[in-house]
Design an enzyme around this catalytic site. Structure first.
Site, PDB file in Angstrom:
ATOM      1  N   HIS A 173     -14.055  75.041 -55.917  1.00 11.88           N
ATOM      2  CA  HIS A 173     -14.507  74.024 -54.592  1.00 11.88           C
ATOM      3  C   HIS A 173     -13.751  74.774 -53.280  1.00 11.88           C
ATOM      4  CE1 HIS A 173     -17.162  70.980 -54.991  1.00 11.88           C
ATOM      5  NE2 HIS A 173     -16.560  71.253 -56.484  1.00 11.88           N
ATOM      6  N   LYS A 203     -14.397  65.310 -39.980  1.00 12.89           N
ATOM      7  CA  LYS A 203     -14.216  66.001 -40.982  1.00 12.89           C
ATOM      8  C   LYS A 203     -12.758  65.625 -41.884  1.00 12.89           C
ATOM      9  CE  LYS A 203     -16.199  70.153 -39.646  1.00 12.89           C
ATOM     10  NZ  LYS A 203     -16.398  70.198 -41.289  1.00 12.89           N
ATOM     11  N   ARG A 204     -11.845  66.057 -43.029  1.00 18.21           N
ATOM     12  CA  ARG A 204     -10.564  66.247 -42.869  1.00 18.21           C
ATOM     13  C   ARG A 204      -9.919  66.732 -41.905  1.00 18.21           C
ATOM     14  NH1 ARG A 204      -8.658  63.509 -47.541  1.00 18.21           N
ATOM     15  NH2 ARG A 204      -6.331  64.041 -46.869  1.00 18.21           N
ATOM     16  N   LYS A 221     -10.455  73.939 -40.163  1.00 18.81           N
ATOM     17  CA  LYS A 221     -10.896  73.846 -39.753  1.00 18.81           C
ATOM     18  C   LYS A 221     -11.117  73.581 -38.516  1.00 18.81           C
ATOM     19  CE  LYS A 221     -12.064  70.482 -43.937  1.00 18.81           C
ATOM     20  NZ  LYS A 221     -13.109  70.902 -44.156  1.00 18.81           N
ATOM     21  N   THR A 281     -20.487  69.863 -46.256  1.00 17.02           N
ATOM     22  CA  THR A 281     -22.064  69.335 -46.769  1.00 17.02           C
ATOM     23  C   THR A 281     -21.846  68.180 -45.550  1.00 17.02           C
ATOM     24  OG1 THR A 281     -20.277  67.591 -47.886  1.00 17.02           O
ATOM     25  CG2 THR A 281     -21.308  68.939 -49.500  1.00 17.02           C
ATOM     26  N   LYS A 283     -25.738  66.765 -43.820  1.00 15.45           N
ATOM     27  CA  LYS A 283     -26.058  65.609 -42.888  1.00 15.45           C
ATOM     28  C   LYS A 283     -26.410  65.920 -41.535  1.00 15.45           C
ATOM     29  CE  LYS A 283     -22.842  64.385 -46.295  1.00 15.45           C
ATOM     30  NZ  LYS A 283     -20.836  64.191 -46.732  1.00 15.45           N
TER      31      LYS A 283
END
Ligand code: 26Q
Length: 768
Positions: free
Chosen positions: A318, A507-508, A513, A615, A619
């Site tokens: 991952h 998100k985290r 990110k 992911t 969504k």
């Protein structure tokens, strides 16, 4: 009247209406419905080993799967109860983020498709910490997720397993949760292990020391499944973490072997025909040498045991981040699981022989060492070597594994590598969380999409239907209103304007990110608005949700930055009606279910080559948001499916970043661009206040100074990001055209169902 309704009514009569009691009553009534079908299949079983299962709130999804959610609502109405009451019930947050949520989606898909797949993991006493803000800083508190009871779990005392560590032995007690497939025909199991002491208190011992000692033993035993590690990146090499891994890996294997032996005795030749084990990242990889140990102690030869392991195990990677690839010191490993280490050495010896046979010797063996010369055990290498399958989680990610991170291994075993692009369950991420959109779809194409998401393609017929497009825009507005109400109640009265564009990044929190890039873009918009040089700017609301690992200093600093930007912008009456920034507290699965249906724009802005898949991006797409994103992870496939016309793709590509990597000087960009300079300087010129901690100066320096400044290329992508974001803002004015883009995203999202992903695993890896 349905059986469920009468049972529920009977149970409710004469009962006190506390959430707790109602929760237990409803859950137990539903549990009665599944007794006859739970775990009856005798097909080949897939065992999904994962340190995390981020299931979220299960009461609504389970009732939906059983087809009694509406029944429950009716009964509640009749009794004057609010069916939303269960929103007070805690999420089962037994995971950090993407990896754990993926495991939960997979369980749902497998059960819905009638496949036999059970999850195996840890029943953490405390899940991922709860988050709140104090003066803009993150604070953490414990997540006591069973506070309202745990009516969905069955404790199976008789099936307990003994686990021996170097320094202690404990019981692993299984708690089984039903995983109810949509339609209720298949019910699989999520088996979570809880650690408990081998001996209870010895009350006949009144000696104070003995008494205290037995307390200590008890605490040490319970500590193993005590708390979920809140890190989702750096491998800290913590002893307790390895203990957790060995604890659940060994318990799961022993319980599977017990099951197998009850039918086949000690003839393990058929094992891999009966069982497949999927390793969710390397966290359960210690299961491989443990499996060898358990078989060889029952008389199997090493060669046979290794071959059975190879055919049974498969591994999913991952991450491409080097710092997240697990390595354990031999000394630590031997302290935790001394009985297992010899089997690690046997694997290493076989590897050395295999490499030699292929003419790879000496220093050429370096990149393959499972036990390296520095006495570290490389779990990723063990996972690739001792399994028949290694997969990445998006097309781009798999290419990076094959040609970069694991290139030596790909050269040896190209046939072992494959891609399995992630997916999400439409049962939770559309049907349950967005009933209005679900209704819109079902009205037009029927409800087949709930178990066959490809049918969404039939919505293409409505992309020229103005009534449909307006109706869709109305649904979005309704969802924004719902979210606004929820945010107002949760965030101390914060007001959102449902007629503004909702731009959401949830998100985290991670540097890669690039939440900070988003914050910079907001500042840039703010300054441009103040200067009056942004004409026709459509009002925007920026929403953030993210937890930072408690020890991740820079991530926490970024949270504070965003909260400061929110302060600055929200209290400035000059932009009051145009710009709003809100960082919601304690973002989790249930919050996601409110946020995602209300989004116009989905922010997926990691630099190309860093996000394995994502992911959340799927969504948002499914719920009809456009993606403002980079060429990274599954964004690439999203843009492929829905087209660049319906999304906003920007920034450097992997090859471009690779090219400039060694000559990248963010300082030059800073000096050349007044826009960038003004935004970055807010960190150090007093515009934003870090309460004297020095954190903002550190962030500033991390972008411009030191030996590897701006390692996630915020400055490199800034201009392209701004231009694309403002383009989206302009495009929004054409409401009909924008609504068309949204519909096109929904109608193109079929491929991102986790049903499709599971079908691929089943066919290519598990051979079901
Ligand atoms: C490792 C060692 C010690 C402590 C913690 C960990 C640890 C725990 C969790 C390392 C990583 C994780 C979680 C990783 C994760 O969530 N990865 C995400 O997986 C998603 C599902 O495949 C992808 O969509 C995301 O891109 C990826 O970041």
């Amino acid at each position: 009247m349905s059986n469920f309704k009468s049972l529920l009514e009977a149970a409710l009569r004469g009962q006190e209406n506390h959430v707790c009691d109602l929760y237990v009553t409803v859950s137990q009534t539903a549990m009665k419905k599944i007794e006859a079908v739970w775990g009856i299949s005798s097909a080949k079983k897939v065992c999904y080993f994962s340190a995390e299962f981020l299931v979220g709130r299960v009461v609504y999804s389970n009732l939906q799967a059983l087809g009694v959610l509406e029944d429950m609502r009716e009964v509640f109405r009749k009794y004057g109860l609010d069916a939303n009451l269960f929103e007070d019930v805690e999420d089962a947050a037994l995971g950090n983020g993407g990896l754990g949520r993926l495991a939960a989606c997979f369980l749902d898909s497998a059960a819905t498709m009638g496949l036999r797949m059970d999850g195996y993991g840890i029943r953490y006493r405390y899940g991922l910490f709860k988050q709140h803000f104090h003066e803009g800083f993150q604070r953490e508190t414990a997540d006591d997720w069973t506070r309202f009871g745990d009516p969905w779990s069955i404790r199976r005392e008789k099936e307990r397993i003994q686990i021996n560590f170097g320094d202690q032995s404990v019981w692993a007690i299984p708690y089984d949760m039903p995983v109810i497939g949509y339609g209720g025909k298949t019910v699989n199991t999520l088996r979570l292990w809880q650690s408990e002491p081998m001996n209870g208190f010895n009350f006949s011992e009144f000696d104070e020391h003995t008494y205290n000692d037995s307390y200590a033993v008890r605490n040490a035993a319970e500590a193993i499944s005590g708390v979920l590690y809140p890190n989702d990146d750096t491998d800290e090499g913590k002893r307790l973490r390895l203990k957790q891994q060995y604890f659940f890996a060994s318990a799961s294997l022993q319980s599977m072997l017990r099951e197998y032996r009850a039918v086949n005795g000690s003839d393990y030749s058929k094992f891999s025909e009966r069982y497949a084990i999927q390793l969710n990242d390397t966290h359960p990889t210690v299961a491989i040498p443990e499996f060898l140990r358990l078989l060889m102690e029952d008389g199997v030869s090493f060669e046979d045991a290794f071959s059975i392991a190879l055919h049974t195990f498969a591994y999913t990677n991952h991450t491409v981040m080097a710092e997240a690839l697990e390595k354990w010191d031999v000394s630590l490993f031997c302290f935790v699981a001394p009985a297992v280490y010899p089997y690690v050495v046997m694997i290493q010896n076989k590897l050395t022989q295999d490499l030699h046979n292929r003419g790879i010797n000496g220093a050429d063996q370096m990149p393959y060492y499972i036990v390296d010369p520095d006495q570290r055990i490389h779990m990723t290498r063990m996972a690739v070597y001792a399994t028949h399958s290694t997969n990445g989680v998006a097309a781009l990610h798999t290419e990076i594994l094959k040609h970069d991170v694991l290139k030596e291994w790909h050269a040896l075993y190209p046939e072992r590598f494959s891609n399995k692009t992630n997916g999400i369950t439409q049962r939770r991420w559309l049907s349950l969380c967005n009933p209005k959109l679900a209704g819109f779809i079902t009205e037009r194409i029927g409800d087949g999409w709930i178990t066959d998401l490809d049918q969404l393609e039939r919505l293409r017929d409505y992309e020229r239907d103005h009534d449909a497009l307006w109706e869709l825009a109305d649904i979005k507005r309704h969802n924004k209103l719902c979210l606004a109400e929820y945010v107002c109640s949760r965030e101390h009265g914060v007001k959102l304007n449902p007629d503004s564009i909702f731009d959401i990044q949830v998100k985290r929190l991670h540097e890669y990110k690039r939440q900070l890039l988003n914050a910079f873009s907001i500042l840039d918009i703010y300054f441009q608005l103040k200067d009056g040089c942004l004409s026709d700017f459509y009002p925007m609301t920026f929403l953030f949700g993210a937890k930072a690992a408690p020890g991740y200093r820079r991530a926490k600093a970024i949270i504070k930055v965003i909260n400061e930007v929110a302060e600055l912008v929200n209290r400035d009456s000059a932009v009051m009606d145009t710009l709003k920034v809100v960082f919601v507290q304690n973002y989790n699965v249930s919050y996601a279910e409110k946020l995602i249906p209300a989004a116009d724009i989905s922010e997926q802005i990691s630099p190309a080559g860093t996000e394995a898949s994502g992911t959340g991006n799927m969504k948002f797409m499914l719920n009809g948001a456009v993606t403002l994103g980079t060429y990274d992870g599954a964004n690439v496939e999203i843009a492929q499916q829905a087209g660049h016309e319906s999304n906003y793709i920007f920034g450097s590509r992997v090859e471009q970043i690779r090219e400039i990597k060694d000559s990248y000087h963010p300082r030059g960009l800073y000096e050349a661009s007044p826009g960038i300079r003004r935004v970055l300087d807010t960190l150090i010129d007093g515009t934003l206040n870090d309460n004297g901690t020095g954190l903002f100066r550190e962030l500033f320096d991390s972008l411009l100074h030191g030996h590897n400044p701006d390692q996630y290329y915020l400055l490199l992508d800034f201009e392209s990001y701004m231009a694309t974001k403002l383009q989206a803002n302009r495009d929004y004015r054409d409401r009909l055209e924008f609504s068309r883009k949204c519909l096109h995203n929904t109608s193109s999202a079929g491929i991102f169902s986790s049903d499709r992903t599971i079908r691929e695993y089943a066919a290519d890896i598990w051979h079901l």
